[in-house]
Design an enzyme around this catalytic site. Structure first.
Site, PDB file in Angstrom:
ATOM      1  N   LEU A   1       0.859  -1.180   0.000  1.00  0.00           N
ATOM      2  CA  LEU A   1       0.000   0.000   0.000  1.00  0.00           C
ATOM      3  C   LEU A   1       0.897   1.232   0.000  1.00  0.00           C
ATOM      4  CD1 LEU A   1      -2.706  -0.903   2.677  1.00  0.00           C
ATOM      5  CD2 LEU A   1      -3.156  -0.453   0.264  1.00  0.00           C
ATOM      6  N   ASP A   2       0.505   2.269  -0.744  1.00  0.00           N
ATOM      7  CA  ASP A   2       1.245   3.530  -0.712  1.00  0.00           C
ATOM      8  C   ASP A   2       1.286   4.065   0.723  1.00  0.00           C
ATOM      9  OD1 ASP A   2       1.542   3.459  -3.447  1.00  0.00           O
ATOM     10  OD2 ASP A   2      -0.191   4.743  -3.847  1.00  0.00           O
ATOM     11  N   PRO A   3       2.319   4.838   1.082  1.00  0.00           N
ATOM     12  CA  PRO A   3       2.352   5.443   2.422  1.00  0.00           C
ATOM     13  C   PRO A   3       1.075   6.218   2.754  1.00  0.00           C
ATOM     14  CG  PRO A   3       4.481   5.687   1.380  1.00  0.00           C
ATOM     15  CD  PRO A   3       3.562   5.088   0.340  1.00  0.00           C
TER      16      PRO A   3
END
Length: 317
Positions: free
Chosen positions: A46-48
């Site tokens: 997952l993206d930050p």
């Protein structure tokens, strides 16, 4: 002499609710440390910016992480309309600002465009690799590289609400779908631009939302165990889901005890009732102990493809 692995032998899957602002790898390493696991792996970063479901596989469960990586996902996303950014999310720089001049009918028509089977060109700000380097590294240097459109499927795209310039959608999609790209493309279709300001993954495969735990909850359990002079595993391990839940959609083949030894040595064994080329979940004996996955061949034999190490046997050998 073989190097001894650190950590304990523990097999299972933690449904982590990742917080915003941290990388998936950082979250993974924290979970691994809390459980004192000898190995760990996640099932799709997952993206930050994003929050939500990040299945973390511990021990032998890592052998089946690819099947979760390939599974469908579900997201809740909020987009800010009227502004386009270079990363298609709020971590990027605003590159264009335009007024909102679309009608509700135009919005609904635009949403319909994304449902079903489509082709998507991945964002330059993605982890896909070009000549061995992630695309986002080229993007950070201002280099645009060619990307081929890839087939994706959006099974559901539900309109949740539009408040001012913030649009919220619920999206159920196939693997490899970039929600940021959907939002960016939608903004261009509407003529106003858009970018993601909130992204939450609410489902991976069949896993239930209410089984997720946060790093804070895990940390609190470790602290409680220390206060009560308990082994942290006595509080943590009950949170683990069985590793065969990663392949729960595969049909089960139960191999009798008489054939178990041959199978666990990598030999094909005869079973009946399944079509050739079928991937199956293998269990052994009357206890139906999960030992891995296999494939039925044309001769009616079950050939093991990925077997787990049974720790009781490993200790004995």
């Amino acid at each position: 002499m073989a190097r001894r692995s650190k950590g304990r032998f523990i097999d299972g899957i933690v449904l982590l609710d990742k917080a915003t602002g941290m990388s998936s790898n950082f979250a993974l390493q924290r979970v691994k440390r809390f459980f004192n696991a000898n190995k760990a792996g996640h099932t799709g970063a997952l993206d930050p910016l994003a929050t939500g479901m990040l299945p973390v596989c511990l021990g032998e469960a890592t052998k089946f992480s690819q099947h979760l990586l390939d599974s469908d996902k579900r997201y809740l996303v909020t987009a800010k309309l009227g502004q386009r950014t270079d990363t298609s999310d709020s971590d990027g720089e605003v590159v264009q600002t335009r007024p909102l001049e679309f009608t509700e009918a135009q919005l609904m028509s635009a949403l319909e465009h994304f449902r079903g089977d489509t082709q998507q060109v991945p964002s330059m700000y993605s982890a896909l690799k070009y000549q061995g380097q992630p695309l986002y590294k080229y993007a950070r240097e201002g280099i645009e590289v060619p990307r081929e459109a890839r087939p994706i499927t959006v099974f559901e795209l539900n309109f949740i609400g539009l408040e001012g310039d913030e649009l919220t959608l619920d999206i159920h999609c196939s693997k490899g779908t970039y929600i940021r790209t959907i939002i960016d493309d939608l903004g261009e279709m509407l003529g106003c631009g858009a970018h993601v300001i909130m992204l939450r993954r609410t489902q991976v495969a069949h896993y239930p939302y209410d089984k997720m735990v946060t790093l804070e909850q895990l940390e609190a359990l470790v602290a409680k165990a220390q206060e009560e002079q308990l082994d942290p595993s006595s509080l943590l391990d009950s949170l683990l889901l069985p590793m065969d839940t990663a392949v729960a959609d595969f049909p089960e083949v139960n191999v009798p005890d008489a054939s178990a030894a041959y199978l666990m040595q990598g030999q094909a064994v005869r079973v009946s009732g399944l079509v050739a080329d079928t991937l199956v979940r293998i269990t052994l004996g009357t206890e139906r102990r999960f030992v891995g996955i296999g494939e039925m061949n044309q001769d009616g034999l079950l050939a093991p493809k990925r077997l787990v190490v049974l720790h009781d046997q490993a200790k004995a050998s």
